[in-house]
Design an enzyme around this catalytic site. Structure first.
Site, PDB file in Angstrom:
ATOM      1  N   ASP A  10       0.870  -1.170   0.000  1.00 25.94           N
ATOM      2  CA  ASP A  10       0.000   0.000   0.000  1.00 25.94           C
ATOM      3  C   ASP A  10       0.910   1.224   0.000  1.00 25.94           C
ATOM      4  OD1 ASP A  10      -2.364   1.655   0.563  1.00 25.94           O
ATOM      5  OD2 ASP A  10      -1.504   1.833   2.568  1.00 25.94           O
ATOM      6  N   ASP A  12      -0.224   5.187   0.943  1.00 26.71           N
ATOM      7  CA  ASP A  12      -0.489   6.166   2.005  1.00 26.71           C
ATOM      8  C   ASP A  12      -0.552   5.506   3.377  1.00 26.71           C
ATOM      9  OD1 ASP A  12      -1.163   8.954   0.800  1.00 26.71           O
ATOM     10  OD2 ASP A  12      -2.139   7.524  -0.529  1.00 26.71           O
TER      11      ASP A  12
END
Length: 222
Positions: A10, A12
């Site tokens: 991922d 953020d």
């Protein structure tokens, strides 16, 4: 027992902690209107889109506070930019990328954010070249917690779900990885560590606390 062939990260909150700065920026903006933005409330939009909770619209649509949408949005973005000026890559991420590359693992990125946002920060951090595929909001009909982002990244890398490990920081991201049938590890940041995760996922404070080799041995030994 599965042999791990890929890592999919991922962005953020996982690679770069943009999430804490966003929460603080919104919280400060809300307090100017004497409204407390709780983590429970804000947590609904972390790692996903704003379809459940839109922090830009809530004061206007739900609380009927007469705000200029554009100036409110710009103010939040300005606060976030100021806070991000001191933020660096999260501990252990670079070691994971280097080790994965050395081991010949495929490396991908799956983010609910937009591509321009991800590309901007990857360029600043100088790590864009590690990723063989980058899938973002523009590539899918529905972002996390729907598994489509991970499914596309898996397809790009040519690996099966049980041959890949997702690295996530949020409940929505963890749900997406689980729904895709992947192994995953949660590395929460100062905001997401207070949120509720489904089940009891393997969790570490930072990736610096667990080597990639140890993670691989733990997953492949199951």
């Amino acid at each position: 027992m599965s042999t791990i062939k890929a890592l999919i990260l991922d962005f953020d909150g996982t690679i770069l902690d943009t999430e804490t700065a966003w929460y603080e920026a919104f919280r400060e903006a809300y307090l100017e209107h004497e409204v407390e933005l709780t983590l429970d409330m804000y947590g609904k939009c972390i790692g996903t889109s704003s379809h459940v909770f839109d922090p830009y619209e809530y004061l206007i649509t739900e609380l009927k506070i007469p705000l200029d949408r554009e100036s409110f949005r710009q103010g939040v973005h300005d606060r976030h930019t100021q806070k991000m000026a001191h933020e660096g890559i999260r501990p252990g991420i670079l070691d994971y990328l280097e080790t994965a590359k050395g081991l010949g693992l495929r490396i991908g990125l799956a983010s609910s954010s937009r591509r321009a946002w991800v590309d901007m920060y990857l360029a600043q951090l100088g790590i864009g070249d590690y990723f063989e595929t980058i899938r973002t909001a523009e590539d899918v009909a529905v972002v996390k917690p729907h598994p489509e982002l991970y499914e596309l990244a898996l397809k790009d890398l040519g690996v099966q779900p049980d041959e890949a490990i997702a690295i996530e920081d949020s409940p929505n991201g963890a749900r997406a990885a689980a729904a895709a049938g992947m192994h995953y590890i949660v590395v929460p940041n100062p905001v997401t560590k207070f949120l509720s995760f489904d089940g009891e996922p393997r969790t570490v404070g930072t990736l610096a606390e667990l080597s990639l080799q140890a993670l691989l041995e733990g997953v492949e030994g199951k």
